[in-house]
Write an enzyme that holds these catalytic residues in place. Structure first.
Site, PDB file in Angstrom:
ATOM      1  N   PRO A  23       2.977   8.858   1.735  1.00  0.00           N
ATOM      2  CA  PRO A  23       1.534   8.968   1.990  1.00  0.00           C
ATOM      3  C   PRO A  23       1.143   8.207   3.250  1.00  0.00           C
ATOM      4  O   PRO A  23       1.579   7.072   3.463  1.00  0.00           O
ATOM      5  CB  PRO A  23       0.903   8.320   0.750  1.00  0.00           C
ATOM      6  CG  PRO A  23       1.982   8.337  -0.283  1.00  0.00           C
ATOM      7  CD  PRO A  23       3.264   8.208   0.452  1.00  0.00           C
ATOM      8  N   CYS A  25      -2.434   7.457   5.475  1.00  0.00           N
ATOM      9  CA  CYS A  25      -3.876   7.631   5.618  1.00  0.00           C
ATOM     10  C   CYS A  25      -4.214   8.272   6.959  1.00  0.00           C
ATOM     11  O   CYS A  25      -3.689   7.860   7.998  1.00  0.00           O
ATOM     12  CB  CYS A  25      -4.584   6.287   5.487  1.00  0.00           C
ATOM     13  SG  CYS A  25      -4.561   5.621   3.813  1.00  0.00           S
ATOM     14  N   ALA A  57      -3.390   8.132   0.428  1.00  0.00           N
ATOM     15  CA  ALA A  57      -4.144   7.436  -0.608  1.00  0.00           C
ATOM     16  C   ALA A  57      -5.532   8.062  -0.729  1.00  0.00           C
ATOM     17  O   ALA A  57      -6.280   8.130   0.247  1.00  0.00           O
ATOM     18  CB  ALA A  57      -4.265   5.954  -0.261  1.00  0.00           C
ATOM     19  N   GLN A 100      -1.446  10.883  -3.702  1.00  0.00           N
ATOM     20  CA  GLN A 100      -1.466   9.491  -4.152  1.00  0.00           C
ATOM     21  C   GLN A 100      -2.884   9.119  -4.561  1.00  0.00           C
ATOM     22  O   GLN A 100      -3.807   9.226  -3.761  1.00  0.00           O
ATOM     23  CB  GLN A 100      -0.977   8.564  -3.034  1.00  0.00           C
ATOM     24  CG  GLN A 100      -0.799   7.120  -3.470  1.00  0.00           C
ATOM     25  CD  GLN A 100      -0.414   6.216  -2.309  1.00  0.00           C
ATOM     26  OE1 GLN A 100      -1.232   5.981  -1.424  1.00  0.00           O
ATOM     27  NE2 GLN A 100       0.810   5.716  -2.316  1.00  0.00           N
ATOM     28  N   TYR A 182      -4.007  -3.336  -2.621  1.00  0.00           N
ATOM     29  CA  TYR A 182      -5.161  -2.629  -3.162  1.00  0.00           C
ATOM     30  C   TYR A 182      -5.308  -3.001  -4.644  1.00  0.00           C
ATOM     31  O   TYR A 182      -4.572  -3.841  -5.155  1.00  0.00           O
ATOM     32  CB  TYR A 182      -5.021  -1.127  -2.908  1.00  0.00           C
ATOM     33  CG  TYR A 182      -4.962  -0.825  -1.420  1.00  0.00           C
ATOM     34  CD1 TYR A 182      -5.979  -1.279  -0.570  1.00  0.00           C
ATOM     35  CD2 TYR A 182      -3.890  -0.159  -0.849  1.00  0.00           C
ATOM     36  CE1 TYR A 182      -5.923  -1.041   0.809  1.00  0.00           C
ATOM     37  CE2 TYR A 182      -3.823   0.073   0.520  1.00  0.00           C
ATOM     38  CZ  TYR A 182      -4.835  -0.372   1.336  1.00  0.00           C
ATOM     39  OH  TYR A 182      -4.787  -0.153   2.692  1.00  0.00           O
ATOM     40  N   ARG A 230       3.875   3.741  -6.808  1.00  0.00           N
ATOM     41  CA  ARG A 230       4.292   2.931  -5.663  1.00  0.00           C
ATOM     42  C   ARG A 230       3.798   1.505  -5.884  1.00  0.00           C
ATOM     43  O   ARG A 230       2.613   1.294  -6.171  1.00  0.00           O
ATOM     44  CB  ARG A 230       3.705   3.499  -4.371  1.00  0.00           C
ATOM     45  CG  ARG A 230       4.338   2.934  -3.109  1.00  0.00           C
ATOM     46  CD  ARG A 230       3.751   3.574  -1.872  1.00  0.00           C
ATOM     47  NE  ARG A 230       4.643   3.423  -0.737  1.00  0.00           N
ATOM     48  CZ  ARG A 230       4.327   3.757   0.514  1.00  0.00           C
ATOM     49  NH1 ARG A 230       3.130   4.253   0.792  1.00  0.00           N
ATOM     50  NH2 ARG A 230       5.191   3.606   1.497  1.00  0.00           N
TER      51      ARG A 230
END
Length: 365
Positions: A23, A25, A57, A100, A182, A230
């Site tokens: 993934p 962004c 994400a 994701q 996160y 992940r």
């Protein structure tokens, strides 16, 4: 046959090779809705020669976006555009496509990297952020709201809803984002989780909410499609998340029915310094989990740019699948070129075959 180009059964999903596009962004959405940029990006990645593509994400609620430009999957408009993109993509590629699902926690409400990569003020459209503890990511960032039980309930429901939307949209795989500082990563790390209730303190307590989200996602996502997670192998600071805690979290996910474990690191502590961040620097985390949970499928990632290196990782059984990111942005045909490097069939899309090694003298220049 090379290991990199051998097939892999990832739960119910069969991959034609062991290259995954990680993934990445794009910070190009509008109100969480994918734009034409995303459609071409998905297409490029789907034609890259990889066996699996996982798109960026994607926020499960508005407050969970990293930036105002993130993809989202909490309303019908967002779902509809992603579904249309996948329908169009299926007219020219059968590459499995994953998404994701994420919540940015205290690292939400920031600007895109090329817009400064900093915390947004209220005047700039910033929003209230949530975290396990009221600790800012950096001194110059906003202080998040410590989550209540009601906040946790809301987030769990948001992940469930996003999973159902991803299923309806036509995705083949979901990856739970519990890394890079996160929200779920914040709960797991003692650097960001200072709670004194049932969700803080010991490693088991810190994992309680992330595992609750993981369990809800496992129930919401069809068993006929693949599901992975992940998570961080290290915070890269002393007293950060410990490797035995990482292994325990991975084992719990595997026992819960997760089809693969994707190991990465960092992002949870602003002052962290990664020693010698070189190609493959995160592979030891994948290897540690693979050794401890050998029956689990493990994905390695982290500046892996050379197909020979990817092959060595698989030959040494440090991981079962290798994820590439910036390498495939730099070379959208990375998978096809990797095949040639390892003596395999190039398998370019038919309209591009004339640019292959066998037909064009300028190949590789």
């Amino acid at each position: 046959m090379s290991r990199l180009f051998s097939p892999l059964q990832l739960g119910p999903l069969k991959l034609r090779n062991r290259i995954a596009v990680a993934p990445m962004c794009q910070y190009s959405a509008v109100d969480g809705v994918a734009q034409p940029w995303h459609a071409q990006h998905f297409g490029r990645m789907a034609l890259s020669g990889a066996g699996l593509v996982i798109i960026e994400a994607t926020g499960v609620e508005a407050a969970g976006r990293i930036t105002p430009d993130d993809l989202g999957l909490w309303n019908d408009a967002q779902e509809a555009v992603l579904a249309e993109s996948l329908r169009n993509l299926r007219t020219y590629s059968d590459t499995p496509m994953g998404i994701q699902l994420a919540h940015a926690g205290r690292k939400a409400s920031t600007s895109a990297p090329w817009k400064g990569g900093r915390a947004l003020t209220t005047e700039e459209g910033g929003w209230r952020t949530f975290a396990p503890s009221a600790l800012p990511f950096r001194d110059d960032w906003h202080t998040p709201t410590e989550m209540t039980e009601a906040d946790m309930d809301r987030v769990v429901a948001a992940f469930e809803d996003a999973a159902r939307r991803a299923d309806r949209a036509g995705f083949d795989l979901v990856e739970l984002h519990a890394a890079h500082g996160y929200l779920l990563s914040e709960f797991l790390s003692p650097m960001s989780n200072r709670r004194t209730d049932a969700y803080g303190g010991s490693a088991g307590a810190r994992a309680r909410f992330p595992l609750r989200v993981a369990r809800a996602l496992r129930e919401a996502w069809p068993r006929t499609k693949a599901l992975g997670a992940r998570f961080n192998g290290s915070d890269w600071v002393e007293d950060g998340v410990a490797l035995d805690e990482v292994i325990a979290f991975g084992r719990a996910l595997h026992e819960m029915g997760y089809d693969y474990l994707h190991l990465t690191s960092g992002g949870n502590v602003a002052r962290a310094e990664i020693p010698g961040a070189e190609p493959g620097y995160q592979v030891p985390f994948a290897e540690a989990v693979k050794r401890a949970v050998p029956e689990a499928a493990v994905m390695a990632v982290g500046m892996i740019t050379d197909p020979r290196q990817a092959e060595r990782i698989l030959e040494a059984e440090q991981a079962d699948i290798v994820a590439v990111a910036r390498a495939v942005l730099d070379d959208p045909n990375w998978g096809h070129h990797a095949a040639v490097t390892l003596g395999e069939e190039e398998n370019l899309p038919r309209p591009y075959e004339r640019a292959g090694k066998a037909y064009w003298p300028g190949y590789g220049r």
